[in-house]
Write an enzyme that holds these catalytic residues in place. Structure first.
Site, PDB file in Angstrom:
ATOM      1  N   ASP A   1      15.262   9.154  -0.119  1.00  0.00           N
ATOM      2  CA  ASP A   1      15.490  10.279  -0.951  1.00  0.00           C
ATOM      3  C   ASP A   1      14.472  11.372  -0.360  1.00  0.00           C
ATOM      4  O   ASP A   1      13.537  11.862  -0.820  1.00  0.00           O
ATOM      5  CB  ASP A   1      15.213  10.249  -2.428  1.00  0.00           C
ATOM      6  CG  ASP A   1      13.587   9.619  -2.600  1.00  0.00           C
ATOM      7  OD1 ASP A   1      13.107   9.064  -1.495  1.00  0.00           O
ATOM      8  OD2 ASP A   1      12.915   9.769  -3.715  1.00  0.00           O
TER       9      ASP A   1
ATOM     10  N   ASP B   1       7.276  11.621   2.819  1.00  0.00           N
ATOM     11  CA  ASP B   1       6.962   9.973   3.402  1.00  0.00           C
ATOM     12  C   ASP B   1       8.111   9.393   3.924  1.00  0.00           C
ATOM     13  O   ASP B   1       8.088   8.549   4.865  1.00  0.00           O
ATOM     14  CB  ASP B   1       6.096   9.248   2.613  1.00  0.00           C
ATOM     15  CG  ASP B   1       6.623   8.959   1.178  1.00  0.00           C
ATOM     16  OD1 ASP B   1       7.409   9.877   0.607  1.00  0.00           O
ATOM     17  OD2 ASP B   1       6.672   7.849   0.841  1.00  0.00           O
TER      18      ASP B   1
ATOM     19  N   ASN C   1       2.553   6.112 -10.606  1.00  0.00           N
ATOM     20  CA  ASN C   1       2.417   7.333 -10.076  1.00  0.00           C
ATOM     21  C   ASN C   1       3.163   8.513 -10.810  1.00  0.00           C
ATOM     22  O   ASN C   1       2.594   9.519 -11.325  1.00  0.00           O
ATOM     23  CB  ASN C   1       2.480   7.750  -8.504  1.00  0.00           C
ATOM     24  CG  ASN C   1       3.719   7.205  -8.157  1.00  0.00           C
ATOM     25  OD1 ASN C   1       4.606   6.611  -8.767  1.00  0.00           O
ATOM     26  ND2 ASN C   1       3.868   7.251  -6.668  1.00  0.00           N
TER      27      ASN C   1
ATOM     28  N   GLU D   1       6.018   3.407 -11.190  1.00  0.00           N
ATOM     29  CA  GLU D   1       5.867   4.020  -9.688  1.00  0.00           C
ATOM     30  C   GLU D   1       7.304   4.591  -9.589  1.00  0.00           C
ATOM     31  O   GLU D   1       8.371   4.368 -10.209  1.00  0.00           O
ATOM     32  CB  GLU D   1       5.865   2.790  -8.771  1.00  0.00           C
ATOM     33  CG  GLU D   1       6.086   3.085  -7.431  1.00  0.00           C
ATOM     34  CD  GLU D   1       7.318   3.441  -6.648  1.00  0.00           C
ATOM     35  OE1 GLU D   1       7.620   4.314  -5.905  1.00  0.00           O
ATOM     36  OE2 GLU D   1       8.474   2.604  -7.349  1.00  0.00           O
TER      37      GLU D   1
ATOM     38  N   ASN E   1       9.999   5.055  -7.684  1.00  0.00           N
ATOM     39  CA  ASN E   1      11.373   4.829  -7.188  1.00  0.00           C
ATOM     40  C   ASN E   1      11.979   3.804  -8.188  1.00  0.00           C
ATOM     41  O   ASN E   1      13.094   3.739  -8.311  1.00  0.00           O
ATOM     42  CB  ASN E   1      11.309   4.074  -5.705  1.00  0.00           C
ATOM     43  CG  ASN E   1      11.195   4.962  -4.695  1.00  0.00           C
ATOM     44  OD1 ASN E   1      11.302   6.305  -4.977  1.00  0.00           O
ATOM     45  ND2 ASN E   1      10.593   4.566  -3.444  1.00  0.00           N
TER      46      ASN E   1
ATOM     47  N   HIS F   1       3.547   5.364   1.856  1.00  0.00           N
ATOM     48  CA  HIS F   1       4.323   4.476   1.066  1.00  0.00           C
ATOM     49  C   HIS F   1       5.639   4.154   1.815  1.00  0.00           C
ATOM     50  O   HIS F   1       5.609   2.820   2.141  1.00  0.00           O
ATOM     51  CB  HIS F   1       4.954   5.191  -0.185  1.00  0.00           C
ATOM     52  CG  HIS F   1       3.784   5.697  -1.250  1.00  0.00           C
ATOM     53  ND1 HIS F   1       2.990   5.196  -1.906  1.00  0.00           N
ATOM     54  CD2 HIS F   1       3.721   6.863  -1.521  1.00  0.00           C
ATOM     55  CE1 HIS F   1       2.323   5.876  -2.474  1.00  0.00           C
ATOM     56  NE2 HIS F   1       2.506   7.115  -2.196  1.00  0.00           N
TER      57      HIS F   1
END
Ligand code: BDR
Ligand code: CA
Length: 311
Positions: free
Chosen positions: A9, A13, A157, A163, A165, A238
C-alpha cells in the site's frame, strides 16, 4: 535471488522495502496493491513510480482491493503524506498500471509457478484474503508467506491495540491466519525496535546515490511523524523488515504461537491476539490453521547494514 510477489500500500516504508529488496536479492515477479496508507489508485501509482526509479520498469503492477471486506475505507495520509510519498515532490511515473485484478493475478502467478514464489504482504490483507477465497489451495502453491502486521503484546499504532495492516481489514487478516500455511507475522513488537539512529540518517542524507536521495526525500515526513510520537527522530523500518526476513530468514529467530483477530470488540476490534503463554508450545505446528510465527529476536545491526547498503 528470491522470486517475490510484493503486496503493498505504497507508502513511505513500503517504498523503503522495495529499495531494500532491490539491493538484497529480491526478484520482483509482480507488485499487487491494496488500499491502506492511501487509496489503492494512489498506492498503485506510487508503486510504479518507485519500481521505475529502481530501474525495475518491467515489473508489472496490479491494482487490487479498493476497500476492506467488512468495514469502511480508512487511510493514513497523516503518516505518509497526501501523495503517500511524504509530499516531497516525487515526480510520478506515467507507466500504465495493469487493469487486471490483484487477487486473481496472485492466484494466476502461483499456479503457474507452484511452490516457487514468496508472498510478501506489507499492507492490509484484503488482496491476500481474496486470493485465499478464490484459490483454497493457495497455501500449498506458495513457497513462503511473510506479512508485516500485528502488535503482539505491545501497543498498536492505528488504535490502542490495532496495528494498521491488520486493523485496516481484520476479516482478511483472520482468513490469512486460518489458512494452512506457515505464515510469519512481522509485527510492531519487533519493527518498533528497528529505528535508524541519527548517525545512519546522516549517512543517508549525505549520500549522493540517487536511491539514498529518494529515501531521504520521502523519509522526512515520516521522521516528523515518528518524532512527534516518540520524541526522537528515527526511521522505523516496518515494511523493510518483512522484506528482509523473506530474503534472509537467518536474520531473526522465531516463535510459533496460536493467534486470532479480535473481530467483534469495540475499541479492541482489529487486534491481533497472540497467545504468549506458550502452554501448547511443544505441539504447535506452524502450518496449522490458527497458528502463526512471530519474530523473537533480530540481528538488528546486520539488518541496518543491509538496508544502508541497498541505498
Ligand atoms: C504498517 O502500516 C503502514 O503505515 C506501514 O506502511 C506499515 O505497513 C505499520 O503498521
Ligand atoms: Ca505498508
Amino acid at each position: 535471488t528470491t522470486p517475490i510477489i510484493f503486496d503493498c500500500d505504497t507508502g513511505i516504508d513500503d517504498a523503503l522495502a522495495m529499495l531494500y529488496g532491490a539491493g538484497n536479492g529480491a526478484d520482483f515477479v509482480a507488485c499487487t496493491v491494496t488500499h491502506g496508507n492511501v487509496p489503492v489508485a494512489t498506492g498503485a501509482r506510487n508503486t510504479v513510480t518507485v519500481l521505475d526509479y529502481l530501474g525495475l520498469d518491467t515489473v508489472p503492477v496490479f491494482e487490487g482491493a479498493a476497500r476492506p471486506m467488512a468495514q469502511p475505507l480508512m487511510t493514513a495520509e497523516f503518516v505518509h503524506g497526501q501523495d503517500g510519498l511524504g509530499d516531497a515532490g516525487v515526480v510520478q511515473s506515467t507507466r500504465a498500471v495493469s487493469g487486471d485484478m490483484a487477487a486473481a493475478e496472485i492466484v494466476r502467478l502461483v499456479r503457474s509457478r507452484p511452490g516457487e514464489l514468496t508472498l510478501v504482504a506489507v499492507g492490509p490483507l484484503t488482496n491476500i484474503g481474496m486470493a485465499l477465497l478464490l484459490e483454497p489451495e493457495l497455501p500449498t502453491l506458495v513457497k513462503d508467506v511473510i506479512i508485516m502486521g500485528g502488535a503482539v503484546g505491545v501497543p498498536g499504532n492505528s488504535a490502542e491495540f490495532g496495528e494498521a495492516n491488520v486493523w485496516h481489514d481484520p476479516e482478511a487478516a483472520q482468513l490469512v491466519i486460518d489458512a494452512a500455511w506457515d505464515v510469519l507475522f512481522v509485527g510492531l513488537e519487533i519493527t518498533m525496535k528497528t529505528g535508524l539512529a541519527a548517525e545512519s540518517l546522516e549517512r543517508i542524507g549525505a549520500s549522493e546515490d540517487p536511491r539514498a536521495q529518494l529515501a531521504w526525500k520521502i523519509m522526512q515526513f515520516y521522521l516528523d511523524v515518528y518524532e512527534g510520537q516518540m520524541g526522537v527522530r528515527t526511521c522505523v523500518l516496518h515494511d523493510p523488515l518483512a522484506m528482509a526476513l523473506a530474503l534472509d530468514p537467518e536474520l531473526a529467530t522465531y516463535r510459533t504461537i496460536e493467534a486470532s483477530l479480535e473481530l467483534r470488540g469495540g475499541r479492541s476490534r482489529g487486534q491481533l491476539i497472540g497467545d504468549l503463554r506458550g502452554y501448547n508450545k511443544a505441539t504447535l505446528d506452524p502450518k496449522a490453521p490458527g497458528v502463526i510465527r512471530i519474530v523473537e529476536s533480530l540481528k538488528t545491526e546486520e539488518f541496518h547494514e543491509n538496508f544502508l547498503r541497498s541505498l
